[in-house]
Design an enzyme around this catalytic site. Structure first.
Site, PDB file in Angstrom:
ATOM      1  N   SER A  99     -31.836   5.486  45.877  1.00 15.20           N
ATOM      2  CA  SER A  99     -30.590   5.133  44.900  1.00 15.20           C
ATOM      3  C   SER A  99     -29.434   4.303  45.410  1.00 15.20           C
ATOM      4  O   SER A  99     -28.625   3.931  44.760  1.00 15.20           O
ATOM      5  CB  SER A  99     -30.265   6.404  44.170  1.00 15.20           C
ATOM      6  OG  SER A  99     -31.200   6.784  43.372  1.00 15.20           O
ATOM      7  N   SER A 152     -30.246   4.668  41.140  1.00 15.92           N
ATOM      8  CA  SER A 152     -29.871   5.005  40.271  1.00 15.92           C
ATOM      9  C   SER A 152     -28.235   4.535  40.391  1.00 15.92           C
ATOM     10  O   SER A 152     -27.314   4.735  39.522  1.00 15.92           O
ATOM     11  CB  SER A 152     -29.880   6.369  40.103  1.00 15.92           C
ATOM     12  OG  SER A 152     -29.491   7.175  41.162  1.00 15.92           O
ATOM     13  N   LYS A 158     -19.735   6.501  41.729  1.00 10.60           N
ATOM     14  CA  LYS A 158     -20.706   6.780  40.798  1.00 10.60           C
ATOM     15  C   LYS A 158     -20.374   7.954  39.986  1.00 10.60           C
ATOM     16  O   LYS A 158     -19.935   8.992  40.406  1.00 10.60           O
ATOM     17  CB  LYS A 158     -21.987   7.352  41.764  1.00 10.60           C
ATOM     18  CG  LYS A 158     -23.209   7.204  40.887  1.00 10.60           C
ATOM     19  CD  LYS A 158     -24.475   7.457  41.820  1.00 10.60           C
ATOM     20  CE  LYS A 158     -25.859   7.409  41.111  1.00 10.60           C
ATOM     21  NZ  LYS A 158     -26.808   7.669  42.017  1.00 10.60           N
TER      22      LYS A 158
END
Lengths: 462, 73
Positions: free
Chosen positions: A181, A157, A79
């Site tokens: 997330s 996310s 990420k």
């Protein structure tokens, strides 16, 4: 051997037996990231040079008989809130698209040491969703798309981490969870996601959204793979005082004869989308083959309000500069331009009250969880929403008691696929355990995946 | 034993807090955005009221790690 949609465990065995070349493996996944990544808005930066250098190193070491372990030579994506030398670290935010760090996050360092091969920085919701986004178009790389539908959000996310694993662009990825997330993209993309116990994994070099809620963890095709990755990234770190002085050893042993004790919060699927509720009801029948399922209750407490107060107050402080300077106006989601201003209304005593109540919740949750191996519930109450849809109201937030309790108490949870809606979107089941019982929730998830095949179904990619 | 009363958000508190925020940031927000912030403040005041409705005892400490620091041994 076609390496696409093979588990880390399978790829690793093939590398160790020298049936698969780490360089060829890296080339294959780099090609897929370049060719297919844009389809899902999954990628920020492809780290081709760094990845190939690591792959060549792995290949030479394996050839010389120096096998480092199950991640040696395995490509992965991180990420884009994790610092990595040689690539921007954008936090998904347009004003930070040229931000660079001259060091690797601890997680990246540990994966390097395990021989894993970083091939991409993966897309994410801007600032990990901390500014109050309410719809998928909230990243300068565009809305993350689930490989399971043309108009389906990937979740967030950790958007790219979910879609890249689901589409076979990487065998595993690292995501982060403050509240939802990791579990959300795992659910919407039909993959397995592990939210480790808070403090299990160092966050050094990761963007801070909320210091007392942020966790890093893996997304992969199987719970077993998540355990392999967790073993590599867990452990104490002098650079992160919250990283506990505990190592983690993944027990990948046989769980076929193990009997589990599952708890289920009363009405945990009430209010869920019908497809999710139906899949969860069917899952309860399957879980009965693995052990017992008992309904439980927790005291009536404002769980969502406690977690939300902590999250909003800490995020307002973490991004004080951006909020005070008005730089928020450069973010992608229109609602991210102004939503955070309201957080000045959180009084210090209310934040402290939330932290005091957090202690009560931790004790109550542990008291209940002590009787079980895991609490079970839907991974998310809905399937992936359409790309243009608002998925939450700013004024009447959807209640998520397992998410609120699990995150504020720092409890581990793993989300696994458990079905599909009529429109072909995946649904998800979560196992949430006591603090530090990461291996227990993984064992339950491995047992689930031992008698189901939802995790073996993959989207048509072409 | 903790007891909960019915949370009752005070609209005057929301109004005061919104005025504070408008004073700080109003010049950079449109009327539509300000109205959204007003609703956001009301939601936060309701959230705070929910916390205040739970009674704790004096010994219920905040969960917050604090360790005195001494750099040299």
């Amino acid at each position: 051997m076609n390496p696409i949609f093979r588990s880390v465990r399978e790829l690793s065995e093939a590398i160790r037996r020298r049936e698969v070349s780490p360089v060829a493996l890296a080339e294959t996944f780099l090609d897929r990231l370049e060719r297919l990544g844009p389809r899902y808005n999954a990628v920020v930066t492809i780290t081709r040079e760094r990845g190939l250098a690591a792959a060549r190193r792995a290949e030479a070491e394996v050839a010389a008989g120096r096998w480092r372990g199950p991640l040696h030579g395995i490509p992965y994506g991180a990420k884009d809130l994790l610092a990595a030398v040689g690539a921007p670290t954008t936090w998904g935010a347009a004003p930070l698209r040229r931000q660079v760090f001259d060091f690797d996050a601890t997680v990246i360092q540990r994966l390097d040491a395990a021989g894993a091969v970083l091939v991409a920085k993966l897309a994410m919701v801007e600032l990990a969703g901390g500014m109050g986004y309410r719809q998928p178009n909230a990243s300068f790389t565009g809305p993350g798309k689930s490989p399971w539908g043309d108009d389906a959000w990937s979740g967030g996310s950790s958007s790219g981490s979910g879609s890249a694993v689901s589409a076979g662009l990487v065998p595993f990825a690292i995501g982060s969870e403050t509240w939802g997330s990791i579990l959300s993209p795992a659910a919407y993309c039909g993959v397995t996601g592990l939210r480790p116990t808070y403090g299990r994994v160092s966050r050094h070099g990761a963007m801070a959204l909320c210091w007392t809620l942020d966790k890093l963890g893996p997304l992969a095709l199987t719970a077993d793979d998540c355990g392999l990755v967790l073993e590599a990234i867990a452990g104490p770190d002098a650079h992160d005082a919250t990283a506990a002085d505990r190592t983690f050893t993944h027990d990948g042993g046989d769980v076929t004869t193990r009997r589990f004790r599952f708890g289920m919060l009363r009405d945990v699927a009430a209010g869920a989308e019908p497809a999710v509720a139906a899949a969860f009801a069917r899952s309860l029948d399957t879980l009965a083959k693995l052990g017992t399922v008992e309904e439980v209750t927790l005291p009536e407490l404002p769980y969502d309000a406690i977690a939300r107060t902590i999250l909003f107050a800490e995020a307002a402080s973490a991004f004080e500069d951006m909020i005070e300077s008005g730089e928020l106006a450069e973010l992608t989601a229109p609602e991210d331009h102004y939503t955070a201003y309201a957080r000045d209304a959180i009084l210090a005593k209310d934040y402290i009250k939330a932290l005091r109540l957090r202690g009560v919740v931790m004790r109550e949750a542990d008291r209940v969880l002590a009787r079980f191996d895991a609490l079970v519930g839907p991974g998310r109450p809905a399937t992936a929403p359409p790309l243009a849809a608002e998925f939450r109201s700013p004024h009447r937030p959807a209640l998520d008691p397992m998410g609120a309790i699990g995150n504020m108490a720092g409890l581990p949870a793993v989300a696994v696929p458990n079905g599909f809606s009529e429109s072909g979107l995946p649904t998800s089941l979560q196992f949430m355990g006591r603090a530090w019982a990461d291996d227990t929730v993984l064992a339950a998830a491995r047992a689930w995946q031992g008698i189901t095949d939802w995790h073996l179904r993959h989207p048509a990619i072409g | 034993m903790r007891r909960m009363s019915e949370p009752v958000p005070d609209p005057r508190e929301a109004a005061f807090l919104f005025d504070l925020i408008r004073t700080r940031y109003g010049n950079r927000l449109t009327a539509e955005q300000l109205e959204a912030v007003r609703r956001g403040v009301a939601a936060i005041v309701a959230q705070s009221a929910a916390l205040r409705a739970v009674r704790l005892v004096n010994a219920d400490e905040p969960v917050q790690r604090f360790t005195p620091l001494r750099a040299d041994p």
